[in-house]
Design a protein around this motif. Sequence first.
Motif, mmCIF file in Angstrom:
data_model
loop_
_atom_site.group_PDB
_atom_site.id
_atom_site.type_symbol
_atom_site.label_atom_id
_atom_site.label_comp_id
_atom_site.label_asym_id
_atom_site.label_seq_id
_atom_site.Cartn_x
_atom_site.Cartn_y
_atom_site.Cartn_z
ATOM 1 N N GLU A 124 0.781 -1.105 0.057
ATOM 2 C CA GLU A 124 -0.061 0.108 -0.141
ATOM 3 C C GLU A 124 0.926 1.285 -0.170
ATOM 4 N N ASN A 125 2.025 1.293 0.857
ATOM 5 C CA ASN A 125 2.807 2.211 1.042
ATOM 6 C C ASN A 125 3.447 2.581 -0.363
ATOM 7 N N ALA A 126 3.939 1.688 -1.069
ATOM 8 C CA ALA A 126 4.596 1.809 -2.420
ATOM 9 C C ALA A 126 3.666 2.416 -3.504
ATOM 10 N N ALA A 127 2.507 2.046 -3.364
ATOM 11 C CA ALA A 127 1.502 2.486 -4.286
ATOM 12 C C ALA A 127 1.221 3.881 -4.092
ATOM 13 N N ASP A 128 1.328 4.110 -2.619
ATOM 14 C CA ASP A 128 0.814 5.501 -2.237
ATOM 15 C C ASP A 128 1.948 6.625 -2.691
ATOM 16 N N ARG A 129 3.241 6.165 -2.458
ATOM 17 C CA ARG A 129 4.320 6.950 -3.152
ATOM 18 C C ARG A 129 4.194 7.223 -4.288
ATOM 19 N N VAL A 130 3.946 6.342 -5.401
ATOM 20 C CA VAL A 130 3.831 6.359 -6.744
ATOM 21 C C VAL A 130 2.741 7.346 -6.947
ATOM 22 N N ILE A 134 3.151 10.924 -9.026
ATOM 23 C CA ILE A 134 1.980 11.435 -10.096
ATOM 24 C C ILE A 134 1.261 12.527 -9.968
ATOM 25 N N ALA A 135 0.854 12.574 -8.733
ATOM 26 C CA ALA A 135 0.098 13.815 -8.405
ATOM 27 C C ALA A 135 0.940 15.176 -8.527
ATOM 28 N N ARG A 136 1.899 15.354 -7.778
ATOM 29 C CA ARG A 136 3.114 16.153 -8.057
ATOM 30 C C ARG A 136 3.464 16.418 -9.169
ATOM 31 N N GLY A 145 1.203 25.254 -17.228
ATOM 32 C CA GLY A 145 0.126 25.448 -18.381
ATOM 33 C C GLY A 145 0.088 24.450 -19.474
ATOM 34 N N LYS A 146 0.766 23.227 -19.016
ATOM 35 C CA LYS A 146 0.799 22.021 -20.018
ATOM 36 C C LYS A 146 -0.724 21.544 -19.746
ATOM 37 N N LYS A 147 -0.962 20.650 -20.879
ATOM 38 C CA LYS A 147 -2.239 19.890 -20.837
ATOM 39 C C LYS A 147 -2.230 18.799 -19.838
ATOM 40 N N LYS A 148 -3.306 18.681 -19.052
ATOM 41 C CA LYS A 148 -3.204 17.441 -17.955
ATOM 42 C C LYS A 148 -3.432 16.024 -18.902
ATOM 43 N N ARG A 149 -2.176 15.178 -18.339
ATOM 44 C CA ARG A 149 -2.227 13.890 -18.942
ATOM 45 C C ARG A 149 -2.868 13.024 -17.902
#
Length: 505
Positions: A124-130, A134-136, A145-149
């Motif tokens: 769970e912690n490993a997935a949270d870190r990833v 990604i969120a950052r 101003g880049k398009k959200k992927r």
Amino acid sequence: MKPEKDKRSARPSQRIKMHIMGSAGDVSGSLFYFEYSSPQGKTTRFLLECGLHQEHEEINRQKRLPKGVEAKDINFVIISHAHIDHSGWLPALVKDGFKGAVYTHPATKDLLDFLLLDSGRLQENAADRVNRFIARRQKKAEANGKKKRRIPLSVPLYTAEDVPLCFPLFKQINYNQLYTLADGIKMRFTEAGHILGAAVVTITIGEGEDACTICFTGNVGRATPPMLRPLAAVKNADYVISESTYGNKLHKERDRLKTLAEYINNAYARAKVKDRATGCGVIVIPAFAVDRVPTVLHDVQTLSNRGLIPNMAVYLDSRMAIAGAAVYRKYPALFNDEVRQQLENGVDPFAPPRYLECTKPEQTNALYENQNEPIIIVGSSGMAAGGKILRHLEKRLVQKNSTVIFVGYQGTGALGFDLVNNKPKHVRVHGKVLPVRATIEYMSDYSGHADYEEIIAWMSKFENKPRKTFLVHGDGGALEEFKGHIEKALGWSVVVPQRRQCFEL
Ligand SMILES: [Zn+2]
């Protein structure tokens, strides 16, 4: 006498296939798939080991069963011992639909009760870190101003909540008894001397003249383990599958207790010199929660009782190691005479004279304070790869009067590996760059694995040469060198299989 091969080819009605699905060419993710088609036309499918791959984690998400085989098709699983690289893929298999029995020693089941839960939390912690990463990145891209992927979020292989589904499947197997697991399949566990409950697994498939015996070492311990009963001899097998961790290494022949006493006495002399700002020094011993922690505690107790080291306060600060030590206390019969007698007489063999298990946050916090006398802190992880031990290191590595004694295998990339092998002037702990002023010691004497001479000594007790020996659970160099050592010493036929290779036995 006709060679076995000829006899078997005259009886095509029985077929045994073995697929090597893990720990081939490396030391992680043990998994072997067997398929037995009986003369009566019945097919039994089972797994020997169900290990998580800890070196190449992406493998855990690949299809780990042979083509066309699903988790629900597996009739049962055998697990040799509790280490996660032999057991930690089980919750994923259960999540995928496996509903059969899991055969293992009762001590292994007790250890897995908390080790698998911890593994679920780590997933769970490993997935949270990833996902946080990604969120950052998405936030940064948006700010620029880049398009959200759309990036798919990481999902844990399994969670701590998935783990209890495994527990009702466990069936207990004791040492030295013959169990029938399915029509035509029998199994016996013998002592492996590696960790509590660890077994060498001998499986006999088929009946009478057709019977084929496979002996799997799991992981085997030193010739004379510090506390456990030693590796038991096996007399016969048609096929041997052997671990090869130390296939190209021999352990140092030195007195473990004497060495530990020397390191602790030197560390004590440094630690009692008070620093005006930080007080007395501390001896930190990072150790693997299962087996290594109780062994170190028992050694410290022995040295204290014999007056060979000062009578220091010893703190065990690891939730997992406290749970592990409790399981070790439950099984007196699995230890050598000295430890067994202590347990039977109501003496705790893992408690030095001034010993405390830290179960409350305030007890841990008190250890971060300045100390008025030298103390010993034992904790996990053994490679200082995570856990509460990192906070103790953060505090003590910078102190000239403190000592860190590493007592087990150090994997590349871990903080312990760096400190032991590279003698760095600075290290990064919890994102902070710290100067290393403490003394760093290392003892390989606590290894839980036999070296190649010790395994060959065990193999030499076989009454017949096996038809083939498969070497697994070793790095490339260890596997090839071990093959040469066995061929030279015993004249056995040895193969080093590849992952996904299939053999007809
Ligand atoms: Zn192991």
